[in-house]
Design an enzyme around this catalytic site. Structure first.
Site, mmCIF file in Angstrom:
data_model
loop_
_atom_site.group_PDB
_atom_site.id
_atom_site.type_symbol
_atom_site.label_atom_id
_atom_site.label_comp_id
_atom_site.label_asym_id
_atom_site.label_seq_id
_atom_site.Cartn_x
_atom_site.Cartn_y
_atom_site.Cartn_z
ATOM 1 N N GLN A 105 -14.294 2.399 0.936
ATOM 2 C CA GLN A 105 -13.763 1.858 -0.331
ATOM 3 C C GLN A 105 -13.544 3.003 -1.316
ATOM 4 O O GLN A 105 -14.473 3.758 -1.635
ATOM 5 C CB GLN A 105 -14.720 0.830 -0.940
ATOM 6 C CG GLN A 105 -14.162 0.216 -2.223
ATOM 7 C CD GLN A 105 -15.050 -0.864 -2.841
ATOM 8 O OE1 GLN A 105 -16.135 -1.162 -2.337
ATOM 9 N NE2 GLN A 105 -14.582 -1.442 -3.922
ATOM 10 N N HIS B 8 -7.014 -5.788 2.151
ATOM 11 C CA HIS B 8 -5.884 -5.200 2.867
ATOM 12 C C HIS B 8 -5.341 -6.290 3.783
ATOM 13 O O HIS B 8 -6.115 -6.928 4.522
ATOM 14 C CB HIS B 8 -6.331 -4.030 3.739
ATOM 15 C CG HIS B 8 -6.890 -2.859 2.988
ATOM 16 N ND1 HIS B 8 -6.182 -1.699 2.781
ATOM 17 C CD2 HIS B 8 -8.098 -2.663 2.403
ATOM 18 C CE1 HIS B 8 -6.931 -0.832 2.100
ATOM 19 N NE2 HIS B 8 -8.101 -1.394 1.864
ATOM 20 N N ASN C 14 -12.907 -3.207 2.513
ATOM 21 C CA ASN C 14 -13.868 -2.116 2.590
ATOM 22 C C ASN C 14 -14.853 -2.277 1.436
ATOM 23 O O ASN C 14 -14.442 -2.389 0.277
ATOM 24 C CB ASN C 14 -13.142 -0.771 2.494
ATOM 25 C CG ASN C 14 -12.214 -0.543 3.671
ATOM 26 O OD1 ASN C 14 -12.554 -0.906 4.802
ATOM 27 N ND2 ASN C 14 -11.053 0.016 3.432
ATOM 28 N N ASP D 259 0.850 -1.198 0.000
ATOM 29 C CA ASP D 259 0.000 0.000 0.000
ATOM 30 C C ASP D 259 0.886 1.249 0.000
ATOM 31 O O ASP D 259 1.880 1.320 0.728
ATOM 32 C CB ASP D 259 -0.938 -0.007 1.216
ATOM 33 C CG ASP D 259 -2.093 0.968 1.056
ATOM 34 O OD1 ASP D 259 -3.243 0.501 0.948
ATOM 35 O OD2 ASP D 259 -1.841 2.194 1.039
ATOM 36 N N HIS E 298 -10.382 -5.686 -3.345
ATOM 37 C CA HIS E 298 -9.031 -5.867 -2.810
ATOM 38 C C HIS E 298 -9.088 -6.145 -1.319
ATOM 39 O O HIS E 298 -9.934 -5.615 -0.599
ATOM 40 C CB HIS E 298 -8.136 -4.652 -3.081
ATOM 41 C CG HIS E 298 -8.734 -3.344 -2.663
ATOM 42 N ND1 HIS E 298 -9.754 -2.733 -3.368
ATOM 43 C CD2 HIS E 298 -8.469 -2.529 -1.614
ATOM 44 C CE1 HIS E 298 -10.075 -1.598 -2.778
ATOM 45 N NE2 HIS E 298 -9.317 -1.452 -1.697
HETATM 46 P P1 AMP Z 1 -9.754 1.238 -0.110
HETATM 47 O O1 AMP Z 1 -9.863 2.600 0.506
HETATM 48 O O2 AMP Z 1 -10.200 0.121 0.760
HETATM 49 O O3 AMP Z 1 -10.402 1.198 -1.484
HETATM 50 O O4 AMP Z 1 -8.208 0.970 -0.327
HETATM 51 C C1 AMP Z 1 -7.472 1.600 -1.312
HETATM 52 C C2 AMP Z 1 -6.032 1.585 -0.857
HETATM 53 O O5 AMP Z 1 -5.221 1.742 -2.004
HETATM 54 C C3 AMP Z 1 -5.655 2.681 0.122
HETATM 55 O O6 AMP Z 1 -5.136 2.101 1.310
HETATM 56 C C4 AMP Z 1 -4.590 3.481 -0.627
HETATM 57 O O7 AMP Z 1 -3.555 3.927 0.215
HETATM 58 C C5 AMP Z 1 -4.086 2.467 -1.637
HETATM 59 N N1 AMP Z 1 -3.546 3.004 -2.873
HETATM 60 C C6 AMP Z 1 -4.085 3.962 -3.674
HETATM 61 N N2 AMP Z 1 -3.319 4.143 -4.767
HETATM 62 C C7 AMP Z 1 -2.287 3.281 -4.667
HETATM 63 C C8 AMP Z 1 -1.148 2.994 -5.482
HETATM 64 N N3 AMP Z 1 -0.929 3.641 -6.634
HETATM 65 N N4 AMP Z 1 -0.281 2.044 -5.065
HETATM 66 C C9 AMP Z 1 -0.487 1.411 -3.885
HETATM 67 N N5 AMP Z 1 -1.536 1.620 -3.079
HETATM 68 C C10 AMP Z 1 -2.426 2.553 -3.461
#
Ligand code: AMP
Length: 112
Positions: free
Chosen positions: A92, A100, A85, A29, A98
Site C-alpha cells: 500500500q 484495484h 493492499n 491507474d 482503494h
Molecule cells: P497501492 O500501491 O495499493 O497503494 O496503489 C496505488 C496505485 O495508485 C498504484 O497502482 C499506482 O500506480 C497508482 N497511482 C499513483 N498515483 C496515481 C495517479 N496520479 N493517478 C492514477 N493512479 C495513480
C-alpha cells in the site's frame, strides 16, 4: 495533508475518471498492471482496510456494488480481480482506501 485521491477529487491533479457518484470515484491507474486497471476509492478518506469503522459499512458496501457495476461497464464480464493492499508489506503506497480492479486478460494465481 490531502491524499492523491482527494487531490484528484478536488481537480488539483489530473486523472482519467471512469465513474463517480456521491460516495466514490473510479480512475484508471497511471501504471496499469493489466489491460484494464482501475482504482476505486471513497470520497471519504478512510486510510486503509484496518481503518474501516462501523460507521463506514454503507460506504464499503457501496464500493463493492460499484466495483461490479464498473467492471461490467468496462467489458469485464468474463472475470476480473479486486485487490486491496493493506499496509506497507502488502504494497500500500496511498493511505486512502482503494480497490484495484484488474482485468482484460487471463490473470495468474497465486498473485505473488
Ligand atoms: P497501492 O500501491 O495499493 O497503494 O496503489 C496505488 C496505485 O495508485 C498504484 O497502482 C499506482 O500506480 C497508482 N497511482 C499513483 N498515483 C496515481 C495517479 N496520479 N493517478 C492514477 N493512479 C495513480
Amino acid at each position: 495533508m490531502k491524499s492523491i485521491f482527494e487531490k484528484i477529487l478536488d481537480a488539483e491533479i489530473p486523472a482519467q475518471k471512469v465513474y463517480e457518484d456521491d460516495i466514490c470515484a473510479v480512475i484508471r491507474d497511471i501504471n496499469p498492471q493489466a489491460p484494464v486497471h482501475l482504482l476505486l476509492f471513497p470520497r471519504k478518506r478512510i486510510e486503509s482496510v484496518d481503518a474501516i469503522g462501523p460507521d463506514d459499512l454503507k460506504i464499503v458496501s457501496h464500493l463493492m456494488l460499484t466495483a461490479s457495476k464498473v467492471a461490467k461497464m468496462e467489458g469485464l464480464g468474463d472475470g476480473y480481480r479486486i485487490v486491496i493492499n493493506n499496509g506497507p508489506s502488502a504494497g500500500q503506497t496511498i493511505d486512502h482506501l482503494h480497490l484495484h480492479i484488474l482485468g482484460g486478460k487471463r490473470l495468474g494465481w497465486p498473485p505473488c
